[in-house]
Design a protein around this motif. Structure first.
Motif, PDB file in Angstrom:
ATOM      1  N   ILE A 107      50.858  29.180  39.657  1.00  0.00           N
ATOM      2  CA  ILE A 107      50.657  30.624  39.565  1.00  0.00           C
ATOM      3  C   ILE A 107      49.208  30.949  39.213  1.00  0.00           C
ATOM      4  O   ILE A 107      48.618  31.893  39.747  1.00  0.00           O
ATOM      5  CB  ILE A 107      51.627  31.222  38.527  1.00  0.00           C
ATOM      6  N   GLN A 108      48.620  30.155  38.330  1.00  0.00           N
ATOM      7  CA  GLN A 108      47.231  30.397  37.928  1.00  0.00           C
ATOM      8  C   GLN A 108      46.248  30.050  39.043  1.00  0.00           C
ATOM      9  O   GLN A 108      45.239  30.732  39.227  1.00  0.00           O
ATOM     10  CB  GLN A 108      46.908  29.586  36.672  1.00  0.00           C
ATOM     11  N   PHE A 109      46.541  28.998  39.794  1.00  0.00           N
ATOM     12  CA  PHE A 109      45.628  28.568  40.847  1.00  0.00           C
ATOM     13  C   PHE A 109      45.727  29.438  42.100  1.00  0.00           C
ATOM     14  O   PHE A 109      44.748  29.569  42.845  1.00  0.00           O
ATOM     15  CB  PHE A 109      45.911  27.105  41.223  1.00  0.00           C
ATOM     16  N   ALA A 110      46.892  30.006  42.362  1.00  0.00           N
ATOM     17  CA  ALA A 110      47.142  30.691  43.635  1.00  0.00           C
ATOM     18  C   ALA A 110      46.104  31.757  43.979  1.00  0.00           C
ATOM     19  O   ALA A 110      45.536  31.733  45.083  1.00  0.00           O
ATOM     20  CB  ALA A 110      48.549  31.277  43.645  1.00  0.00           C
ATOM     21  N   PRO A 111      45.806  32.713  43.089  1.00  0.00           N
ATOM     22  CA  PRO A 111      44.850  33.755  43.487  1.00  0.00           C
ATOM     23  C   PRO A 111      43.448  33.226  43.740  1.00  0.00           C
ATOM     24  O   PRO A 111      42.735  33.743  44.605  1.00  0.00           O
ATOM     25  CB  PRO A 111      44.882  34.730  42.302  1.00  0.00           C
ATOM     26  N   PHE A 112      43.050  32.191  42.996  1.00  0.00           N
ATOM     27  CA  PHE A 112      41.715  31.629  43.201  1.00  0.00           C
ATOM     28  C   PHE A 112      41.626  30.893  44.533  1.00  0.00           C
ATOM     29  O   PHE A 112      40.668  31.063  45.298  1.00  0.00           O
ATOM     30  CB  PHE A 112      41.358  30.687  42.047  1.00  0.00           C
ATOM     31  N   LEU A 113      42.623  30.063  44.823  1.00  0.00           N
ATOM     32  CA  LEU A 113      42.609  29.319  46.080  1.00  0.00           C
ATOM     33  C   LEU A 113      42.748  30.257  47.276  1.00  0.00           C
ATOM     34  O   LEU A 113      42.139  30.032  48.327  1.00  0.00           O
ATOM     35  CB  LEU A 113      43.730  28.282  46.083  1.00  0.00           C
ATOM     36  N   GLU A 114      43.530  31.305  47.108  1.00  0.00           N
ATOM     37  CA  GLU A 114      43.695  32.271  48.195  1.00  0.00           C
ATOM     38  C   GLU A 114      42.363  32.939  48.520  1.00  0.00           C
ATOM     39  O   GLU A 114      41.985  33.078  49.691  1.00  0.00           O
ATOM     40  CB  GLU A 114      44.741  33.311  47.788  1.00  0.00           C
ATOM     41  N   ARG A 115      41.638  33.351  47.489  1.00  0.00           N
ATOM     42  CA  ARG A 115      40.331  33.979  47.713  1.00  0.00           C
ATOM     43  C   ARG A 115      39.315  32.978  48.258  1.00  0.00           C
ATOM     44  O   ARG A 115      38.458  33.333  49.072  1.00  0.00           O
ATOM     45  CB  ARG A 115      39.821  34.606  46.415  1.00  0.00           C
ATOM     46  N   MET A 116      39.399  31.729  47.808  1.00  0.00           N
ATOM     47  CA  MET A 116      38.471  30.707  48.306  1.00  0.00           C
ATOM     48  C   MET A 116      38.672  30.462  49.796  1.00  0.00           C
ATOM     49  O   MET A 116      37.694  30.342  50.550  1.00  0.00           O
ATOM     50  CB  MET A 116      38.661  29.407  47.523  1.00  0.00           C
TER      51      MET A 116
END
Length: 261
Positions: free
Chosen positions: A10-19
């Motif tokens: 859950i914590q990684f999802a928004p960062f990886l999505e934006r990357m």
């Protein structure tokens, strides 16, 4: 990142999505690929595939276009590399990634996976389901959407905002409202029944806009439709398949108006 979803996912999802979106747009660095395409990051792609089986994640998922325009104001700007230009233009709808026919990627017929840039959201159903969603979102709030679109032919707001697509203080041009609403009605019918069935209707409306409204009014309608098209946000306004269909059908209508000039 194991068998079950965890707080780490859950914590990684928004960062990886934006990357995935921004590195492709600004640098030409592709992490996420279309199904079946070779990749140097197979586990990352499997992870996204797994995350997209969770409805809670799917409801919050954005698209590359929205991310790439939202991100620079948050970071104070992003630096473009020449290798990112083809992807930037394709994500922005200006042209297809392969440059076929000199057409834009937001033009009908739409290429699967935006030409290999962004995987389609196949879990939401077929194109007809996406079109129905777009119509529901537009028709449920038609008057407000028309007024929002009319900002494109109105006055810029003060003070200005650093986010290039944000202008909450803009003043709409009320003279455009009836014309915008009428065009949106035809767009919705074309979404539901196919552009082929409504070619003549849109062409007739385009002729009226150009001949009766004259140059200034025609320019205002085109600017208003483009203003709305460029500000369809995912998932705020609708989900990606619906947004792609709406953007493309708005371009279809704009094309008819420009052809009538």
């Amino acid at each position: 990142m194991g068998k079950d979803i965890t707080t780490v996912d859950i914590q990684f999802a928004p960062f990886l999505e934006r990357m995935c979106a921004s590195l492709l747009f600004f640098k030409g660095f592709q992490m996420r690929v279309s199904p079946g395409e070779p990749t140097d990051y197979p586990n990352l792609n499997k992870w996204f595939d797994a995350m997209e089986t969770h409805e809670s994640y799917m409801l919050t998922k954005s698209d590359y276009y929205t991310h790439c325009w939202d991100l620079p104001p948050q970071l104070g700007g992003c630096t473009f590399e020449p290798s990112g230009e083809p992807y930037e233009k394709a994500i922005n709808g200006e042209r297809t990634l392969d440059g076929t026919g000199g057409r834009g990627s937001w033009e009908l017929p739409l290429q699967p996976h935006n030409g290999g840039i962004e995987p389609d959201w196949t879990w939401l159903g077929d194109d007809d389901a996406a079109k129905r969603e777009a119509v529901e979102r537009v028709s449920a709030n038609n008057e407000s959407i028309a007024r929002f679109a009319a900002r494109g032919a109105g006055r810029k707001g003060f003070p200005a905002y650093t986010a290039p697509l944000a202008d909450p203080n803009a003043v709409p041009n009320d003279a455009m409202l009836v014309g915008i609403s009428s065009v949106l009605q035809v767009i919705c019918m074309a979404l539901l029944e196919g552009v082929e069935k409504h070619e003549s209707t849109m062409e007739q409306m385009a002729t009226v806009v150009v001949q009766e409204g004259k140059e200034e009014f025609t320019e205002g309608i085109v600017k208003s439709l483009a203003y709305m098209r460029d500000r369809v946000g995912v998932p705020r306004d609708m989900r990606l398949p619906a947004a792609r269909q709406l953007r493309a059908h708005v371009n279809w209508a704009i094309g008819k108006i420009l052809d009538a000039q």
